[in-house]
Write a protein that holds these residues in place. Structure first.
Motif, PDB file in Angstrom:
ATOM      1  N   GLY A   3       0.817  -1.213   0.000  1.00 12.29           N
ATOM      2  CA  GLY A   3       0.000   0.000   0.000  1.00 12.29           C
ATOM      3  C   GLY A   3       0.844   1.253   0.000  1.00 12.29           C
ATOM      4  N   GLU A   4       0.216   2.362  -0.377  1.00 16.74           N
ATOM      5  CA  GLU A   4       0.913   3.639  -0.422  1.00 16.74           C
ATOM      6  C   GLU A   4       0.191   4.652   0.457  1.00 16.74           C
ATOM      7  OE1 GLU A   4       3.844   4.838  -1.980  1.00 16.74           O
ATOM      8  OE2 GLU A   4       3.269   6.431  -0.602  1.00 16.74           O
ATOM      9  N   THR A   5       0.909   5.187   1.456  1.00 17.85           N
ATOM     10  CA  THR A   5       0.383   6.277   2.280  1.00 17.85           C
ATOM     11  C   THR A   5      -0.935   5.887   2.955  1.00 17.85           C
ATOM     12  OG1 THR A   5       1.372   7.777   0.645  1.00 17.85           O
ATOM     13  CG2 THR A   5      -0.002   8.775   2.313  1.00 17.85           C
ATOM     14  N   GLY A   6      -0.927   4.759   3.672  1.00 21.58           N
ATOM     15  CA  GLY A   6      -2.138   4.312   4.357  1.00 21.58           C
ATOM     16  C   GLY A   6      -2.124   4.717   5.828  1.00 21.58           C
ATOM     17  N   THR A  23       9.155   6.711   7.303  1.00 24.72           N
ATOM     18  CA  THR A  23       8.026   7.614   7.092  1.00 24.72           C
ATOM     19  C   THR A  23       7.926   8.040   5.633  1.00 24.72           C
ATOM     20  OG1 THR A  23       9.304   9.597   7.556  1.00 24.72           O
ATOM     21  CG2 THR A  23       8.250   8.528   9.436  1.00 24.72           C
ATOM     22  N   SER A  24       8.653   7.368   4.744  1.00 22.81           N
ATOM     23  CA  SER A  24       8.553   7.688   3.323  1.00 22.81           C
ATOM     24  C   SER A  24       8.705   6.407   2.520  1.00 22.81           C
ATOM     25  CB  SER A  24       9.641   8.680   2.921  1.00 22.81           C
ATOM     26  OG  SER A  24      10.905   8.058   3.003  1.00 22.81           O
ATOM     27  N   THR A  25       8.312   6.451   1.258  1.00 20.04           N
ATOM     28  CA  THR A  25       8.399   5.275   0.400  1.00 20.04           C
ATOM     29  C   THR A  25       9.845   4.791   0.291  1.00 20.04           C
ATOM     30  OG1 THR A  25       6.573   6.188  -0.855  1.00 20.04           O
ATOM     31  CG2 THR A  25       7.762   4.378  -1.867  1.00 20.04           C
ATOM     32  N   ALA A  26      10.754   5.732   0.023  1.00 17.56           N
ATOM     33  CA  ALA A  26      12.151   5.342  -0.200  1.00 17.56           C
ATOM     34  C   ALA A  26      12.771   4.740   1.055  1.00 17.56           C
ATOM     35  CB  ALA A  26      12.963   6.550  -0.668  1.00 17.56           C
ATOM     36  N   ALA A  58       0.657  -1.141   4.199  1.00 19.52           N
ATOM     37  CA  ALA A  58       1.073   0.127   3.600  1.00 19.52           C
ATOM     38  C   ALA A  58       2.492   0.486   4.017  1.00 19.52           C
ATOM     39  CB  ALA A  58       0.112   1.242   3.989  1.00 19.52           C
ATOM     40  N   ASP A  59       3.135   1.324   3.213  1.00 21.50           N
ATOM     41  CA  ASP A  59       4.544   1.658   3.467  1.00 21.50           C
ATOM     42  C   ASP A  59       4.743   2.662   4.601  1.00 21.50           C
ATOM     43  OD1 ASP A  59       3.488   3.742   1.937  1.00 21.50           O
ATOM     44  OD2 ASP A  59       5.250   3.929   0.628  1.00 21.50           O
ATOM     45  N   HIS A  60       3.794   3.590   4.743  1.00 17.09           N
ATOM     46  CA  HIS A  60       3.874   4.598   5.819  1.00 17.09           C
ATOM     47  C   HIS A  60       2.527   5.285   5.869  1.00 17.09           C
ATOM     48  CE1 HIS A  60       4.005   7.485   2.599  1.00 17.09           C
ATOM     49  NE2 HIS A  60       4.938   6.736   2.033  1.00 17.09           N
ATOM     50  N   GLY A  61       2.339   6.146   6.852  1.00 17.51           N
ATOM     51  CA  GLY A  61       1.078   6.862   6.995  1.00 17.51           C
ATOM     52  C   GLY A  61       1.143   8.256   6.395  1.00 17.51           C
TER      53      GLY A  61
HETATM   54 ZN   LIG Z   1       5.002   5.846   0.183  1.00 18.11          ZN
END
Ligand SMILES: [Zn+2]
Length: 543
Positions: A238-241, A275-278, A453-456
């Motif tokens: 997930g992205e930004t969940g 706290t970020s995708t990378a 998800a990767d982060h909130g």
């Molecule tokens: Zn992300």
């Protein structure tokens, strides 16, 4: 007749002007932060601000004096002016700070994400903050001397600024030191030094983690019982969940009606690595766990490599233009983020349902001998990627209105922002449900879906927006993520874990550290790197 020579400015004059401009106007977010911390009103507050501005200007002056040579001075100043205006805009608008992780994210940003971030205010800031001063600098007639003389001048400039710097530090040491100690986040606001430092850290700081990638789990193999069907897992990245905005987790709004109907099980106490995708994606697929990953001496292979070593058919389907951050480099991948389907890909950018399209063909194209061992499909969502939340959900999922349609988030009310974000969760609910419905139609496999998800995300709480704050400073909403599991009846039977039991253990505390081992456990992969204690699905084994 000779023309009157145009009056030439000493290089030091141009350097001083640019340094003062960046230290003063370029640091509006820093001054605002001092104000909101109540430090300006405190005794000696203005002296503190003044000495910070003075220190910044002096450091910039010293740096630029080193570079005060005809071919480089103007381009360097102009680049710094733009970097400083950009940094100031993002720190001011979204209350983000600039550190190494943020710089990594920025360097990996692609054109679609940039489009989301361009707002009229950004254009204005770049015009006034960077373009106009750059024009003045570019057109200034600078008095550069022959190189020996110029070298001497540059050195004098550097020496003078260092002396001044030391004097200022000594004079304001007490308030300065205690402020920086008590408010560590302030150092990430020192514009544009924060960007320079972060870039330098990216370029030189992490070299220990380069070099050949260490293989992991070469001994991995699938342990299948006699007569068992092969397993198929769709792992949705997930992205930004935001965990708290999922109806399944007790949110006051039912943002996840389809998952509820499908009896998906949620772990509401799940936490991200970064706290970020990378920062998060490579960490959550790493065998090392958060601490080990951050301290690693060398990069290692990831979860998907181990699954592949075990002989499973693995496919990474990515709906983010930015891709998988190196995690999927050695497994088959397909990128779905750009397409021409007018419904699924308005303006060329595909919505997440594209991930579920054509799955049968994709699976059929994987090697048959691997499919007999089992299949793992990783789907990397676009999810709730901001700030253009409204772009992430199609019209029929805009259940919460009015929604924020501006990328300049402070323009929107808290309610509009929440609506736009919750609509993206409603759509994710639908995409996950569509995935489960597809899995329900695969009679040759026992099937499962796991969504993490990767982060909130911050949605304006304490005036914070987006994500990517340094982990220690980030609020919980940027780290608290959804972790949702669905197991087909056959899968439950095969692994001896029922949905009821999972639900009963739903309160357990889980983190991204658990992902690697839990997926190996779900796929029944036996390897020395598997640690049962970190497999969240074993809690039910004994039951
Ligand atoms: Zn992300």
């Amino acid at each position: 007749m000779q023309a009157t020579p145009r009056r030439r400015l000493p290089a030091a004059f141009v350097v001083a002007g640019a340094s003062l401009w960046m230290a003063g106007a370029g640091n509006a977010p820093l001054w605002r932060e001092l104000q909101s911390l109540g430090l300006l009103e405190a005794q000696g507050g203005w002296l503190l601000a003044l000495s910070l501005a003075g220190l910044l200007a002096t450091v910039l002056y010293a740096l630029l004096s080193l570079l005060a040579w005809r071919p480089v001075l103007k381009p360097v100043i102009i680049a710094l002016l733009f970097a400083s205006a950009l940094g100031a805009h993002f720190m001011w608008t979204y209350h983000v700070v600039i550190d190494a992780a943020m710089a990594t994210n920025t360097l990996q940003t692609d054109w679609h994400e940039v489009q989301d971030l361009v707002t009229p205010r950004l254009v204005l800031v770049l015009l006034v903050g960077a373009a106009v001063p750059s024009w003045l600098v570019w057109n200034a007639a600078v008095d550069h001397r022959p190189w020996r003389q110029q070298a001497l001048r540059n050195l004098v400039g550097v020496a003078a600024s260092l002396v001044l710097l030391v004097a200022m530090v000594l004079l304001s040491f007490q308030p300065l030191a205690s402020t920086m100690r008590n408010h560590k986040e302030l150092r990430y606001l020192l514009n544009p030094l924060n960007s320079l430092y972060a870039l330098a850290q990216n370029a030189f700081g992490q070299q220990h983690a380069k070099g050949p990638v260490l293989p992991v789990g070469l001994d991995a193999k699938v342990v299948a019982g006699a007569g068992e069907k092969p397993r198929m897992l769709v792992l949705v990245l997930g992205e930004t969940g935001r965990s708290g905005n999922f109806g399944l987790n007790g949110y006051a709004r039912d943002t996840t009606p389809e998952l509820s109907r499908l009896q998906a099980v949620s772990f509401p106490d799940a936490w991200s690595c970064g706290t970020s995708t990378a920062a998060s994606v490579p960490c959550m697929f790493s065998p090392l766990g958060r601490e080990g990953y951050l301290a690693r001496a060398q990069d290692t292979e990831s979860l998907v490599d181990v699954l592949q070593h075990a002989g499973l058919a693995v496919l990474w389907i990515d709906n983010q233009p930015g891709g998988c951050k190196g995690v999927c480099d050695r497994v088959p991948t397909v990128n779905t983020s750009v397409g021409d389907d007018p419904q699924l890909c308005p303006r060329g950018e595909c919505r997440d349902e594209v991930l579920v399209r054509g799955l049968d063909e994709r699976v059929a194209a994987l090697p048959a001998e691997r499919r007999r061992q089992g299949v793992v499909l990783v789907m990397h969502q676009m999810g709730s990627h901001g700030p253009a939340y409204a772009e992430r959900s199609p019209p029929e999922f805009k259940r919460f209105l009015p929604e924020c349609t501006s990328s300049h988030l402070p323009d929107c009310s808290g309610e509009q922002l929440r609506n736009a974000y919750d609509n993206t969760i409603s759509y994710t609910d639908h995409v996950l449900a569509a995935t489960i419905r597809w899995l329900q139609q695969r009679p040759d496999y026992d099937t499962a879906m796991l969504y993490v998800a990767d982060h909130g995300e911050s949605l304006g709480e304490n005036n914070l927006y987006l994500h990517g704050l340094p982990y220690a400073l980030a609020p919980d909403v940027q780290k608290h993520v959804p972790w949702i599991t669905w197991l087909s009846p056959g899968f439950q039977q095969q692994i001896g874990v029922s949905a009821q039991c999972l639900r009963a253990h739903g309160a357990q505390h889980v983190t991204h550290d658990n992902l690697f081992h839990s997926v190996l456990g779900l796929m029944h992969v036996d390897t020395t790197v598997y640690r049962q204690a970190l497999d969240v699905y074993t809690a039910c084994d004994a039951a």
